[in-house]
Design a protein around this motif. Structure first.
Motif, PDB file in Angstrom:
ATOM      1  N   TYR A  79       0.809  -1.226   0.000  1.00 34.31           N
ATOM      2  CA  TYR A  79       0.000   0.000   0.000  1.00 34.31           C
ATOM      3  C   TYR A  79       0.841   1.274   0.000  1.00 34.31           C
ATOM      4  O   TYR A  79       0.399   2.317  -0.480  1.00 34.31           O
ATOM      5  N   LEU A  80       2.059   1.215   0.509  1.00 39.63           N
ATOM      6  CA  LEU A  80       2.900   2.407   0.504  1.00 39.63           C
ATOM      7  C   LEU A  80       3.332   2.796  -0.909  1.00 39.63           C
ATOM      8  O   LEU A  80       3.761   3.932  -1.142  1.00 39.63           O
ATOM      9  N   LEU A  81       3.210   1.850  -1.834  1.00 36.81           N
ATOM     10  CA  LEU A  81       3.543   2.159  -3.226  1.00 36.81           C
ATOM     11  C   LEU A  81       2.376   2.811  -3.973  1.00 36.81           C
ATOM     12  O   LEU A  81       2.510   3.155  -5.147  1.00 36.81           O
ATOM     13  N   ASN A  82       1.246   2.968  -3.305  1.00 42.31           N
ATOM     14  CA  ASN A  82       0.109   3.640  -3.937  1.00 42.31           C
ATOM     15  C   ASN A  82       0.461   5.058  -4.361  1.00 42.31           C
ATOM     16  O   ASN A  82      -0.116   5.608  -5.292  1.00 42.31           O
ATOM     17  N   GLY A  83       1.435   5.623  -3.668  1.00 46.07           N
ATOM     18  CA  GLY A  83       1.844   6.986  -3.979  1.00 46.07           C
ATOM     19  C   GLY A  83       2.395   7.146  -5.389  1.00 46.07           C
ATOM     20  O   GLY A  83       2.347   8.250  -5.954  1.00 46.07           O
ATOM     21  N   LYS A  84       2.911   6.066  -5.979  1.00 43.45           N
ATOM     22  CA  LYS A  84       3.431   6.155  -7.346  1.00 43.45           C
ATOM     23  C   LYS A  84       2.297   6.444  -8.327  1.00 43.45           C
ATOM     24  O   LYS A  84       2.431   7.273  -9.237  1.00 43.45           O
ATOM     25  N   ALA A  85       1.160   5.759  -8.145  1.00 44.77           N
ATOM     26  CA  ALA A  85       0.007   6.012  -9.014  1.00 44.77           C
ATOM     27  C   ALA A  85      -0.565   7.399  -8.759  1.00 44.77           C
ATOM     28  O   ALA A  85      -0.964   8.106  -9.696  1.00 44.77           O
ATOM     29  N   ILE A  86      -0.590   7.798  -7.487  1.00 46.38           N
ATOM     30  CA  ILE A  86      -1.049   9.148  -7.137  1.00 46.38           C
ATOM     31  C   ILE A  86      -0.183  10.190  -7.847  1.00 46.38           C
ATOM     32  O   ILE A  86      -0.688  11.157  -8.438  1.00 46.38           O
ATOM     33  N   ALA A  87       1.127  10.003  -7.787  1.00 49.11           N
ATOM     34  CA  ALA A  87       2.057  10.955  -8.404  1.00 49.11           C
ATOM     35  C   ALA A  87       1.830  11.050  -9.902  1.00 49.11           C
ATOM     36  O   ALA A  87       1.877  12.146 -10.490  1.00 49.11           O
ATOM     37  N   SER A  88       1.590   9.915 -10.555  1.00 51.91           N
ATOM     38  CA  SER A  88       1.358   9.907 -11.997  1.00 51.91           C
ATOM     39  C   SER A  88       0.120  10.716 -12.363  1.00 51.91           C
ATOM     40  O   SER A  88       0.131  11.508 -13.316  1.00 51.91           O
ATOM     41  N   VAL A  89      -0.947  10.562 -11.601  1.00 48.71           N
ATOM     42  CA  VAL A  89      -2.182  11.306 -11.864  1.00 48.71           C
ATOM     43  C   VAL A  89      -1.973  12.804 -11.648  1.00 48.71           C
ATOM     44  O   VAL A  89      -2.414  13.639 -12.452  1.00 48.71           O
ATOM     45  N   ILE A  90      -1.266  13.152 -10.566  1.00 49.06           N
ATOM     46  CA  ILE A  90      -1.040  14.572 -10.288  1.00 49.06           C
ATOM     47  C   ILE A  90      -0.204  15.220 -11.392  1.00 49.06           C
ATOM     48  O   ILE A  90      -0.495  16.340 -11.830  1.00 49.06           O
ATOM     49  N   VAL A 113       6.719  14.849  -3.991  1.00 46.15           N
ATOM     50  CA  VAL A 113       7.277  15.998  -3.267  1.00 46.15           C
ATOM     51  C   VAL A 113       8.195  16.850  -4.152  1.00 46.15           C
ATOM     52  O   VAL A 113       8.021  18.068  -4.275  1.00 46.15           O
ATOM     53  N   ASP A 114       9.184  16.207  -4.771  1.00 44.08           N
ATOM     54  CA  ASP A 114      10.163  16.961  -5.565  1.00 44.08           C
ATOM     55  C   ASP A 114       9.525  17.579  -6.802  1.00 44.08           C
ATOM     56  O   ASP A 114       9.871  18.701  -7.196  1.00 44.08           O
ATOM     57  N   PHE A 115       8.613  16.867  -7.433  1.00 47.09           N
ATOM     58  CA  PHE A 115       7.915  17.393  -8.613  1.00 47.09           C
ATOM     59  C   PHE A 115       7.181  18.693  -8.275  1.00 47.09           C
ATOM     60  O   PHE A 115       7.271  19.684  -9.010  1.00 47.09           O
ATOM     61  N   LEU A 116       6.472  18.695  -7.150  1.00 43.81           N
ATOM     62  CA  LEU A 116       5.727  19.892  -6.750  1.00 43.81           C
ATOM     63  C   LEU A 116       6.664  21.037  -6.387  1.00 43.81           C
ATOM     64  O   LEU A 116       6.408  22.202  -6.714  1.00 43.81           O
ATOM     65  N   LYS A 117       7.757  20.692  -5.756  1.00 46.67           N
ATOM     66  CA  LYS A 117       8.722  21.728  -5.364  1.00 46.67           C
ATOM     67  C   LYS A 117       9.327  22.401  -6.594  1.00 46.67           C
ATOM     68  O   LYS A 117       9.471  23.634  -6.631  1.00 46.67           O
TER      69      LYS A 117
END
Length: 397
Positions: A79-90, A113-117
Motif C-alpha cells: 500500500y505504501l507504493l500507492n503513492g506512485k500512481a497518485i504521483a502519476s495522476v497529479i 514531493v520533488d515534482f511539486l517543489k
C-alpha cells in the motif's frame, strides 16, 4: 478560482470517519470558491463516492457541488507504493491546468514531493493518524526494515510539506517531538461538528419536558468496534458495574466491525439483557439515538481529535473517556465529563457509577460540553484555516 488536488488513501466507501471529514472539508472549501480534484486510492468508479453516500454522511440538507474524482488502483505489491500512481495522476493534471496546491490526506504524497517543489506548487498534508507515538512504538517492535520504509514513505513527506494540518495540539506536539517538523509549519485546524448533533441537544430537552434530570439510565457507545476505540473495555466495565448492584441501565451500541466478538464479550460479562445493538447509523439516526441517551461512554485508546466525543457533547451528553491523546482538549474533567487512566475498566465502572448516582450534575456536564463544542468547532472554521494557510504559501512562491 483556486484549484486544489486532494489525495485520499482509500476509497470513499470505506468505513470510518475519514471520508466524512474529507467531504466536509471539500464542501466548505467549495463554498470559499475553491475547485477540488480528488484522487483517492480505489478500484471503484468515482472512488466509491455517490450521491447516496454523500447524503448519508453529510445529511440531506447539504447540497454539495459535484467535484472531479480520479481514482487510482491500489498497488498489488504494497500500500505504501500507492503513492506512485497518485504521483502519476497529479503530474497529468498539472500538465493540463493550473493547480494552486496539493493536499495529501496522509502518506500518499511520498513520490510527488520533488515534482511539486520544482513547479512551486505548495504541498500541504493532513495528519489524521490517531497516534503517531503509537505508530512509532509499533515500528520499533517490528521488522527493522519497516522503520526504514516508514521513514521514507511516511515521515519524509511530513518533513517536506510546507504546511501540515492537525486537529489537536496533541498531534502537533507529536509531529514536533517525533519527526522534528518545524512548529511554524503546523496549523491546528479542529474538525467541525455537524449541526444535526447540536439539534439533538434540543430534542433531549423536549424529551425531558425541560425538567431537571432525575435519572441516568441510557448509555451509548458509537464508532468502530476495533479494540483501539475501547468497546471491549466498556463491556468489561459494565460487567463490573452490574456485579456492584447497578442494574437499571441500558447500553446502546452503534457501529461496525467484529460484531460476533463483541457479542461474545457481552455474553461473558453477563450484560446481554442490558445491551442493544443498533448497527451502523447514518448521522441523523445517530443524532436521534444521542438525543435519547443520558451519557456517552467512549474510552478510545488513541485519538488525534475525538470527533465522536465532540459529537456526543454537542448533543448535550456528558462523556466518560480515557485521559489520553487529544481527549483532554475536548473533555474537561468535572465540567463536561470524566477522564480515567487508559485501559482501566474498573475505573470506567466507577465513573459510570458516579454519573448514575449524580444525575443533575451529569446533566449540567452535558450542557457545559454542548456549549463548549458549539463555540469551538465548526467546519467553516476548519476550511477557512486551511484556505488561509495555503493562501499564505502561495504568496511566498
Amino acid at each position: 478560482m483556486s484549484t486544489y488536488i486532494m489525495t485520499y488513501p482509500r476509497g470513499f466507501d470505506a468505513p470510518g470517519g475519514g471520508t466524512k471529514s474529507f467531504l466536509q472539508i471539500v464542501y466548505h472549501l467549495q463554498k470559499l470558491g475553491v475547485e477540488i480534484i480528488a484522487v483517492p486510492i480505489s478500484t471503484q468508479a468515482n472512488g466509491g463516492l455517490s450521491k447516496e453516500l454523500t447524503r448519508a454522511l453529510l445529511g440531506p440538507e447539504v447540497s454539495m457541488t459535484e467535484f472531479k474524482v480520479i481514482p487510482v488502483k491500489p498497488s498489488k505489491l504494497h500500500y505504501l507504493l500507492n503513492g506512485k500512481a497518485i504521483a502519476s495522476v497529479i503530474r497529468s493534471i498539472v500538465k493540463e491546468k493550473k493547480v494552486d496546491a496539493v493536499i495529501s490526506w496522509e502518506h500518499e504524497a511520498a513520490f510527488i514531493v520533488d515534482f511539486l517543489k520544482d513547479r512551486k506548487i505548495p504541498l500541504a498534508m493532513i495528519a489524521a493518524n490517531p497516534s503517531y507515538t503509537l505508530q512509532v512504538q509499533l515500528e520499533r517492535k517490528g521488522n527493522p526494515f519497516k522503520k526504514i520504509v516508514n521513514r521514507w514513505f511516511r515521515w519524509r513527506s511530513f518533513r517536506q510539506a510546507e504546511s501540515v494540518f492537525v486537529s489537536s495540539n496533541f498531534t502537533r506536539q507529536e509531529l514536533i517531538d517525533l519527526f522534528q517538523i518545524k512548529p511554524e509549519r503546523i496549523h491546528i485546524t479542529h474538525r467541525g461538528i455537524d449541526s444535526i448533533f447540536a439539534q439533538a441537544n434540543a430534542w433531549h430537552h423536549v424529551e425531558n419536558n425541560g425538567q431537571a434530570q432525575t435519572s441516568i439510565s441510557q448509555l451509548i457507545f458509537f464508532g468502530s468496534f476495533a479494540p483501539i476505540k475501547g468497546l471491549p473495555d466498556v463491556i468489561k466495565a459494565l460487567g463490573i458495574l452490574k456485579q456492584k448492584g447497578y442494574e437499571n441501565w441500558r447500553i446502546n451500541i452503534a457501529g461496525w466491525g467484529g460484531e460476533d466478538a463483541i457479542k461474545l464479550a457481552v455474553l461473558q460479562a453477563d450484560i446481554e439483557p442490558n445491551t442493544v445493538f443498533l448497527g451502523r447509523l447514518a448521522p441523523r439516526e445517530l443524532a436521534q439515538s444521542l438525543g435519547n441517551s443520558d451519557i456517552a461512554v467512549l474510552p478510545s485508546r488513541a485519538e488525534s481529535f475525538g470527533r465522536s466525543i465532540a459529537e456526543a457533547q454537542a448533543a448535550g451528553l456528558p462523556v466518560i473517556s480515557y485521559n489520553i491523546g487529544s481527549v483532554p482538549e475536548i473533555v474537561e474533567p468535572g465540567k463536561t465529563g470524566w477522564l480515567v487512566p487508559p485501559e482501566q475498566p474498573v475505573l470506567l465502572a466507577e465513573a459510570i457509577a458516579q454519573a448514575i448516582d449524580h444525575p443533575e450534575q451529569s446533566c449540567q456536564m452535558g450542557q457545559n460540553g454542548h456549549q463548549r463544542v458549539i463555540e469551538r468547532f465548526s467546519w467553516e472554521k476548519t476550511a477557512d484555516s486551511i484556505q488561509q494557510a495555503i493562501s499564505t504559501l502561495q504568496l511566498s512562491h
